[in-house]
Structure formats: structure tokens, C-alpha cells
Design a protein around this motif. Structure first.
Motif, PDB file in Angstrom:
ATOM      1  N   PRO A  47      -6.250   0.697  -3.894  1.00 22.83           N
ATOM      2  CA  PRO A  47      -5.644   0.119  -2.691  1.00 22.83           C
ATOM      3  C   PRO A  47      -5.794  -1.393  -2.559  1.00 22.83           C
ATOM      4  O   PRO A  47      -4.828  -2.082  -2.263  1.00 22.83           O
ATOM      5  CB  PRO A  47      -6.341   0.823  -1.544  1.00 22.83           C
ATOM      6  N   TYR A  61      -4.896   5.187  -7.985  1.00 19.88           N
ATOM      7  CA  TYR A  61      -4.459   4.354  -6.874  1.00 19.88           C
ATOM      8  C   TYR A  61      -5.602   3.426  -6.478  1.00 19.88           C
ATOM      9  O   TYR A  61      -6.655   3.880  -6.057  1.00 19.88           O
ATOM     10  CB  TYR A  61      -4.046   5.266  -5.712  1.00 19.88           C
ATOM     11  N   GLU A 115       0.824  -1.205   0.000  1.00 21.80           N
ATOM     12  CA  GLU A 115       0.000   0.000   0.000  1.00 21.80           C
ATOM     13  C   GLU A 115       0.864   1.263   0.000  1.00 21.80           C
ATOM     14  O   GLU A 115       0.587   2.215  -0.727  1.00 21.80           O
ATOM     15  CB  GLU A 115      -0.920   0.022   1.224  1.00 21.80           C
ATOM     16  N   GLY A 169      -2.680  -4.124  -2.689  1.00 17.07           N
ATOM     17  CA  GLY A 169      -2.409  -4.914  -1.497  1.00 17.07           C
ATOM     18  C   GLY A 169      -2.441  -6.411  -1.773  1.00 17.07           C
ATOM     19  O   GLY A 169      -1.585  -7.161  -1.292  1.00 17.07           O
ATOM     20  N   ALA A 208       1.014   3.796  -3.138  1.00 15.08           N
ATOM     21  CA  ALA A 208       0.603   5.203  -3.017  1.00 15.08           C
ATOM     22  C   ALA A 208       1.696   6.134  -3.514  1.00 15.08           C
ATOM     23  O   ALA A 208       1.420   7.096  -4.250  1.00 15.08           O
ATOM     24  CB  ALA A 208       0.268   5.523  -1.564  1.00 15.08           C
TER      25      ALA A 208
END
Length: 59
Positions: free
Chosen positions: A31, A29, A15, A35, A19
Motif C-alpha cells: 500500500p 499488494y 491505492e 500510494g 488493490a
């Protein structure tokens, strides 16, 4: 237990790196996607290294 720790930390580091990389490359982005990809890559890498070192020590 080792696998859970690897998943947790690789998700966090993925993460952070996602970012920063998204901001630098001016990209969107996502997330959860970042991840999950980081966690899967870390599991494959750690298990691969573990398997390779076990096969070396058997000789």
C-alpha cells in the motif's frame, strides 16, 4: 493548496487501482509504495501540464 489536493486524491486512487490490479495479477499488494508512486506521478503530470500550458499562452 492545489498540490495537497493532488497528493491526497492521487494517493487514494493509487491505492484503489493498486488493490484491484494486485488482485487481478495475483501479485503482492504494498500500500505505501503504491500510494507514494501514484502521488509522485500525479504531481509530475499536473506540474508538467501546467508548465506546458503556461508556455503556450505566453506567445
Amino acid at each position: 493548496m492545489k498540490q495537497v489536493v493532488i497528493i491526497f486524491w492521487s494517493f487514494i486512487f493509487g491505492e484503489v487501482i493498486g488493490a484491484i490490479g494486485g488482485a487481478l495479477e495475483v501479485m503482492t499488494y504494498k500500500p505505501l509504495t503504491i500510494g507514494i508512486v501514484a502521488a509522485v506521478a500525479a504531481l509530475i503530470t499536473s506540474n508538467g501540464i501546467s508548465l506546458l500550458s503556461k508556455s503556450d499562452s505566453v506567445k
